[in-house]
Design a protein around this motif. Structure first.
Motif, short mmCIF file in Angstrom:
data_model
loop_
_atom_site.label_atom_id
_atom_site.label_comp_id
_atom_site.label_asym_id
_atom_site.label_seq_id
_atom_site.Cartn_x
_atom_site.Cartn_y
_atom_site.Cartn_z
N HIS A 35 0.82 -1.22 0.00
CA HIS A 35 0.00 0.00 0.00
C HIS A 35 0.85 1.27 0.00
O HIS A 35 0.32 2.36 -0.25
CB HIS A 35 -0.92 0.00 1.22
CG HIS A 35 -1.80 -1.21 1.29
ND1 HIS A 35 -2.78 -1.48 0.38
CD2 HIS A 35 -1.81 -2.26 2.17
CE1 HIS A 35 -3.38 -2.62 0.69
NE2 HIS A 35 -2.81 -3.12 1.77
N LYS A 36 2.14 1.12 0.29
CA LYS A 36 3.02 2.29 0.32
C LYS A 36 4.43 1.84 -0.04
O LYS A 36 4.87 0.77 0.36
CB LYS A 36 3.00 2.94 1.71
CG LYS A 36 3.82 4.21 1.80
CD LYS A 36 3.72 4.82 3.21
CE LYS A 36 4.52 6.10 3.31
NZ LYS A 36 4.45 6.70 4.68
N GLU A 86 11.69 5.46 -1.11
CA GLU A 86 10.28 5.74 -0.81
C GLU A 86 9.68 6.77 -1.77
O GLU A 86 8.47 7.01 -1.76
CB GLU A 86 10.15 6.22 0.64
CG GLU A 86 10.50 5.14 1.65
CD GLU A 86 10.18 5.56 3.07
OE1 GLU A 86 9.57 6.63 3.24
OE2 GLU A 86 10.52 4.79 4.00
N ASN A 87 10.52 7.39 -2.61
CA ASN A 87 10.01 8.36 -3.58
C ASN A 87 9.47 7.68 -4.83
O ASN A 87 8.84 8.34 -5.67
CB ASN A 87 11.11 9.35 -3.96
CG ASN A 87 11.50 10.24 -2.79
OD1 ASN A 87 10.66 10.57 -1.95
ND2 ASN A 87 12.76 10.64 -2.73
N GLN A 88 9.76 6.38 -4.99
CA GLN A 88 9.20 5.65 -6.11
C GLN A 88 7.70 5.45 -5.92
O GLN A 88 7.18 5.54 -4.81
CB GLN A 88 9.87 4.28 -6.25
CG GLN A 88 11.20 4.30 -7.00
CD GLN A 88 11.73 2.90 -7.20
OE1 GLN A 88 12.30 2.30 -6.29
NE2 GLN A 88 11.52 2.35 -8.39
N THR A 89 7.04 5.14 -7.02
CA THR A 89 5.60 4.90 -6.99
C THR A 89 5.33 3.42 -7.21
O THR A 89 5.84 2.82 -8.16
CB THR A 89 4.89 5.72 -8.09
OG1 THR A 89 5.18 7.11 -7.89
CG2 THR A 89 3.38 5.49 -8.03
N LEU A 90 4.53 2.86 -6.33
CA LEU A 90 4.12 1.47 -6.52
C LEU A 90 3.26 1.35 -7.77
O LEU A 90 2.37 2.17 -8.01
CB LEU A 90 3.31 0.99 -5.32
CG LEU A 90 4.04 0.83 -3.99
CD1 LEU A 90 3.04 0.60 -2.87
CD2 LEU A 90 5.03 -0.33 -4.05
N ASN A 147 11.22 -4.10 -9.63
CA ASN A 147 10.80 -3.98 -8.23
C ASN A 147 9.72 -2.91 -8.13
O ASN A 147 9.22 -2.42 -9.12
CB ASN A 147 11.99 -3.67 -7.32
CG ASN A 147 12.58 -2.29 -7.58
OD1 ASN A 147 12.18 -1.58 -8.50
ND2 ASN A 147 13.57 -1.92 -6.79
N CYS A 148 9.38 -2.57 -6.88
CA CYS A 148 8.36 -1.56 -6.59
C CYS A 148 6.99 -1.93 -7.19
O CYS A 148 6.27 -1.08 -7.69
CB CYS A 148 8.79 -0.18 -7.09
SG CYS A 148 8.28 1.17 -5.97
N PHE A 149 6.67 -3.22 -7.10
CA PHE A 149 5.37 -3.68 -7.60
C PHE A 149 4.29 -3.44 -6.54
O PHE A 149 4.52 -3.57 -5.35
CB PHE A 149 5.42 -5.18 -7.91
CG PHE A 149 6.30 -5.52 -9.08
CD1 PHE A 149 5.85 -5.32 -10.38
CD2 PHE A 149 7.57 -6.02 -8.88
CE1 PHE A 149 6.66 -5.62 -11.47
CE2 PHE A 149 8.39 -6.32 -9.96
CZ PHE A 149 7.93 -6.13 -11.26
N GLN A 150 3.12 -3.10 -7.02
CA GLN A 150 2.00 -2.95 -6.11
C GLN A 150 1.50 -4.31 -5.63
O GLN A 150 1.03 -4.45 -4.50
CB GLN A 150 0.86 -2.19 -6.79
CG GLN A 150 -0.30 -1.87 -5.86
CD GLN A 150 -1.33 -0.97 -6.52
OE1 GLN A 150 -1.42 -0.90 -7.74
NE2 GLN A 150 -2.09 -0.26 -5.72
N ARG A 151 1.66 -5.32 -6.51
CA ARG A 151 1.15 -6.64 -6.16
C ARG A 151 2.06 -7.73 -6.73
O ARG A 151 2.47 -7.65 -7.89
CB ARG A 151 -0.27 -6.80 -6.66
CG ARG A 151 -0.88 -8.15 -6.37
CD ARG A 151 -2.39 -8.18 -6.59
NE ARG A 151 -2.77 -7.79 -7.95
CZ ARG A 151 -3.99 -7.93 -8.45
NH1 ARG A 151 -4.96 -8.40 -7.71
NH2 ARG A 151 -4.26 -7.54 -9.69
N LEU A 152 2.34 -8.75 -5.91
CA LEU A 152 3.06 -9.95 -6.34
C LEU A 152 2.13 -11.15 -6.18
O LEU A 152 1.44 -11.29 -5.16
CB LEU A 152 4.32 -10.18 -5.50
CG LEU A 152 5.41 -9.10 -5.55
CD1 LEU A 152 6.55 -9.48 -4.61
CD2 LEU A 152 5.92 -8.91 -6.97
N ILE A 153 2.10 -12.01 -7.19
CA ILE A 153 1.26 -13.20 -7.17
C ILE A 153 2.12 -14.41 -7.53
O ILE A 153 2.91 -14.35 -8.48
CB ILE A 153 0.10 -13.08 -8.19
CG1 ILE A 153 -0.82 -11.91 -7.83
CG2 ILE A 153 -0.70 -14.37 -8.27
CD1 ILE A 153 -1.86 -11.62 -8.88
#
Length: 555
Positions: A234-235, A290-294, A373-379
């Motif tokens: 979420h962040k 932390e400045n990257q966007t998911l 990297n910086c994925f919002q979701r991993l499955i």
């Protein structure tokens, strides 16, 4: 307890009790009230002192001493239980004692490994803190079951040698008992695969929010040994921080803690990554800063996803397909399949993944930089077996499911979607047959394979081939006979699919490539006839083969 005040609590465990979940923090797990005399649990007969906690306080030390002093009376009266009888007698003398004892649910402290002889307490479940095998009475079969269960908890293959020696020794004495030496499914339920639907898998979900990493975790039981995982961030947080809190080691520990909240057995995450079983999801957690966007969803796969072996690859694809259906994730939702050694996918196709990738993602482009990297979701799915999911487990269990069962309906759906997707991918390489009058009988041969370990012996191979030619000539007016000799180095994968899709009957020796059954025409009955030297040809019982083929063609 009298000798030292360096400890706050003392745990007593009978010699037939053992820890089965070392991830539990007992200080949080058990209500610790030093004003109480002891912490116990109850079974159907009352308080059971096989496992109990005692605070190292003056009143508790005096209480234990009083119990010990009752030993002479208990022995004189020949009570069945020693320590429990002493406690019962003390409570008769002083009825207030019961209110000064903390009683906790049995599974928190003293769950029983139950069998037909022991029905007095709550049954031990995987992930419970302690397992207690009561009423063993030095019976070998009881002891071996207890040891095998502990082996299963520790992830070891049970050692049957001692039980076999005991059985043989007992047999020699002429009083052999019937002993079940089959290793039971210790950690998972004996539930039919046939009755499992996608809703059942959704309902199996273990779900929690991890506050430090600001992440939601969802785990699903896809078969008895396969777990489906969805990690939603979420962040944006640094990669090292995320690995500390939800990396493999941390996530597995948190899964075990969450499993304590349910009585239902559940497959666990592997302790370590494995090329064939468990993807290295740690490397894709978090961001560079932390400045990257998911953004985006990544599907993580293992070696079997792109395996040359059709059967192994299809088992993996079936598991991945199942998880995406359970999550209601469409191919347009998945931006990338990782690691990159399995994608982008080749054309002309070389493996199953090269024709089935559109089931999982719409993106097979190499033009844009690949997100790492910086994925919002991993499955992903992972397993403790060599192959994942229900597809493989049904094969291993040799469980036959009828066509109207939930599993077979979903199985048919997977076959249908896989076949259509493959046909779309190979496109112009598909041979169009305007009208097929005669059924096509295909013999899947291994004759040209460089690895011919599973081909018939040199003695029988010429006889077998001659019998098949004779049979085909005899039925030339009613069938079309095709000999499929797929050598992956010389026959393109798209050609293999095209050849198989026109077959009505497919047969051959084990290992010839029966995964190709999945490409056979929808609505046409396919017959896999496994033939080998031992069952048919070792005795030269070629009539059996011909009769089976006649029956398949008639069907």
């Amino acid at each position: 307890m009298h000798a030292t005040d360096a400890v706050d609590w003392v745990l007593w465990m009978d010699c037939d009790a053992a820890f089965t979940n070392m991830m539990i923090d007992w200080r949080l797990h058990i209500p610790l009230n030093t004003s109480k005399l002891m912490v116990v649990s109850e079974d159907k007969n009352g308080i059971n002192l096989g496992v109990f906690l005692v605070p190292n306080t003056l009143q508790s030390r005096e209480f234990i001493s009083q119990m010990y002093q009752k030993r002479h009376y208990v022995e004189q009266m020949q009570f069945k239980w020693k320590d429990q009888s002493a406690l019962i007698e003390l409570m008769k003398d002083d009825p207030t004692i019961k209110s000064r004892i903390e009683v906790v649910p049995q599974r928190k402290l003293n769950a029983f490994l139950k069998d037909d002889r022991n029905k007095d307490g709550l049954k031990w479940q995987p992930y419970d803190w302690i397992m207690h095998q009561v009423l063993c009475r030095e019976e070998p079969t009881c002891t071996y079951k207890y040891i095998w269960t502990l082996d299963g908890v520790a992830g070891r293959e049970p050692d049957y040698s001692a039980s076999l020696r005991w059985f043989n020794k007992t047999k020699e004495k002429g009083n052999a008992q019937i002993v079940n030496l089959t290793h039971p499914s210790l950690l998972l339920p004996k539930q039919s695969i046939c009755n499992t639907s996608h809703d059942d898998i959704r309902n199996s979900r273990i779900h929690w929010y991890d506050e430090p990493s600001d992440t939601t975790i969802s785990l699903y039981s896809i078969g008895k040994k396969t777990v489906g995982v969805q990690i939603t961030a979420h962040k944006a947080k640094p990669a090292l921080f995320m690995r500390k809190h939800i990396g493999r080691r941390a996530l597995r520990a948190k899964q075990l803690m969450n499993l304590m909240m349910t009585a239902n057995p559940f497959p666990t995450l592997n302790k370590v990554k494995h090329a064939e079983k468990a993807p290295d999801f740690d490397q894709y957690l978090g961001c560079d800063g932390e400045n990257q966007t998911l953004r985006n969803t990544a599907l993580l796969v293992t070696q079997n996803f792109g395996c040359d072996n059709l059967w192994h690859a299809l088992a993996n694809h079936h598991g991945v397909w199942t998880l995406l259906k359970v999550l209601n994730v469409s191919p347009s939702d998945v931006s990338i399949i990782l690691p990159t050694e399995y994608a982008p996918f080749a054309f002309p196709p070389r493996t199953v993944s090269d024709v089935l990738w559109p089931l999982y993602t719409k993106n097979n482009s190499t033009n844009s930089p690949q997100q790492s990297n910086c994925f919002q979701r991993l499955i992903f799915i992972e397993t403790s077996l060599n192959r994942p999911g229900q597809y493989w487990e049904q094969h291993q269990a040799k469980e036959l499911c009828s066509a109207d069962t939930p599993y077979m309906k979903l199985h048919k759906q997977f076959h249908s979607e896989a076949r259509k997707t493959a046909m779309d991918v190979i496109g112009n390489d598909v041979t169009i047959v305007s009208k097929q009058i005669q059924p096509v009988v295909c013999y899947m041969s291994r004759k040209l394979r460089s690895d011919r370990i599973r081909y018939f012996s040199e003695e029988f191979a010429p006889v077998i081939e001659e019998v098949l030619d004779t049979w085909a000539t005899k039925h030339a007016r009613s069938i079309e006979f095709k000999r499929l000799e797929f050598d992956k180095d010389n026959v393109p994968f798209s050609k293999q699919i095209d050849e198989t899709t026109h077959c009505n009957v497919l047969f051959g020796p084990h290992g010839a490539g029966f995964g190709h059954l999945i490409w056979m025409k929808s609505g046409v009955r396919g017959h896999e006839i496994k033939i080998n030297d031992k069952e048919v040809y070792e005795s030269l019982n070629l009539t059996l083969l011909v009769n089976v083929l006649d029956g398949a063609v008639a069907a």
